[in-house]
Design an enzyme around this catalytic site. Sequence first.
Site, mmCIF file in Angstrom:
data_model
loop_
_atom_site.group_PDB
_atom_site.id
_atom_site.type_symbol
_atom_site.label_atom_id
_atom_site.label_comp_id
_atom_site.label_asym_id
_atom_site.label_seq_id
_atom_site.Cartn_x
_atom_site.Cartn_y
_atom_site.Cartn_z
ATOM 1 N N HIS B 7 -44.122 73.152 -25.376
ATOM 2 C CA HIS B 7 -45.142 72.613 -24.474
ATOM 3 C C HIS B 7 -44.990 71.111 -24.303
ATOM 4 O O HIS B 7 -44.309 70.449 -25.087
ATOM 5 C CB HIS B 7 -46.565 72.934 -24.968
ATOM 6 C CG HIS B 7 -46.922 72.340 -26.299
ATOM 7 N ND1 HIS B 7 -46.720 72.992 -27.498
ATOM 8 C CD2 HIS B 7 -47.456 71.130 -26.635
ATOM 9 C CE1 HIS B 7 -47.131 72.223 -28.501
ATOM 10 N NE2 HIS B 7 -47.580 71.076 -28.013
ATOM 11 N N HIS B 79 -47.192 64.083 -26.148
ATOM 12 C CA HIS B 79 -46.011 64.488 -26.906
ATOM 13 C C HIS B 79 -45.316 65.675 -26.249
ATOM 14 O O HIS B 79 -45.870 66.313 -25.351
ATOM 15 C CB HIS B 79 -46.356 64.804 -28.378
ATOM 16 C CG HIS B 79 -47.203 66.017 -28.603
ATOM 17 N ND1 HIS B 79 -48.580 65.969 -28.731
ATOM 18 C CD2 HIS B 79 -46.883 67.333 -28.742
ATOM 19 C CE1 HIS B 79 -49.055 67.184 -28.941
ATOM 20 N NE2 HIS B 79 -48.044 68.032 -28.947
ATOM 21 N N GLU B 130 -42.987 66.796 -31.489
ATOM 22 C CA GLU B 130 -43.459 67.813 -32.434
ATOM 23 C C GLU B 130 -42.378 68.874 -32.526
ATOM 24 O O GLU B 130 -41.747 69.214 -31.524
ATOM 25 C CB GLU B 130 -44.761 68.435 -31.903
ATOM 26 C CG GLU B 130 -45.362 69.497 -32.814
ATOM 27 C CD GLU B 130 -46.651 70.113 -32.253
ATOM 28 O OE1 GLU B 130 -46.916 69.952 -31.039
ATOM 29 O OE2 GLU B 130 -47.392 70.744 -33.031
#
Lengths: 134, 134
Positions: B7, B79, B130
């Site tokens: 994502h 992010h 991440e």
Amino acid sequence: MIGRLNHVAIAVPDLAAAAAMYADTLGAKVSAPLAQPDHGVTVVFVELPNTKIELLHPLGEGSTIAKFLANNPSGGMHHVCYEVEDIIAARDKLKQQGARVLGDGEPKIGAHGKPVLFLHPKDFAGTLVEIEQV
Amino acid sequence: MIGRLNHVAIAVPDLAAAAAMYADTLGAKVSAPLAQPDHGVTVVFVELPNTKIELLHPLGEGSTIAKFLANNPSGGMHHVCYEVEDIIAARDKLKQQGARVLGDGEPKIGAHGKPVLFLHPKDFAGTLVEIEQV
């Protein structure tokens, strides 16, 4: 209306270092640097299984990426690009909904040889949005 | 090492407005808001054919998203999340390559119920990364 996430563009101050970081540290498949003088960038494509990351570095005078890096010297996420089927229909619907299309509102041929438009970040929660007809 | 782009997370100052913008203006499929108190966010998922966008809004005290919005009042890209097969092996390789892992270096259970780690933006061209084990 929008379809796939075509790419995430990241502006980088050192293209070789960023490409090596994606290739070596993150273990991704990266392309050779590709100069795109019409777009004021040199780009390295990071190929992921479902989309791509584009590492952008300024090329020539007046690159918008140079301005971005002046404000973000370490680099940072620059825009997201969503695919649309019909860019004129998409533009007209966006304008009808009050979104601001950047430039003169006419699609330009983008970095992938396809028509693109950019939308004002203030209308999209601070995110510069590109739409590309595929 | 890295696999799919899981994502892109976008921090937004007004979650209802951002969700409506994605649903109505961009014509995407969006979820209902989901409170994730353990992560200090309320999230709306934007489902695209190949990945998702997560619209994040601060929830509770000390949310890192609140700090981000204090610096970026209009919101912005927060992010990117890449999938990995084995988060311990990925972490060890990243550390070996000199990348800094945030926090105590131990994976936490992330917003999708799977182990995640965050990597220092200074090591990734200004982009908070991440990694999530899937």
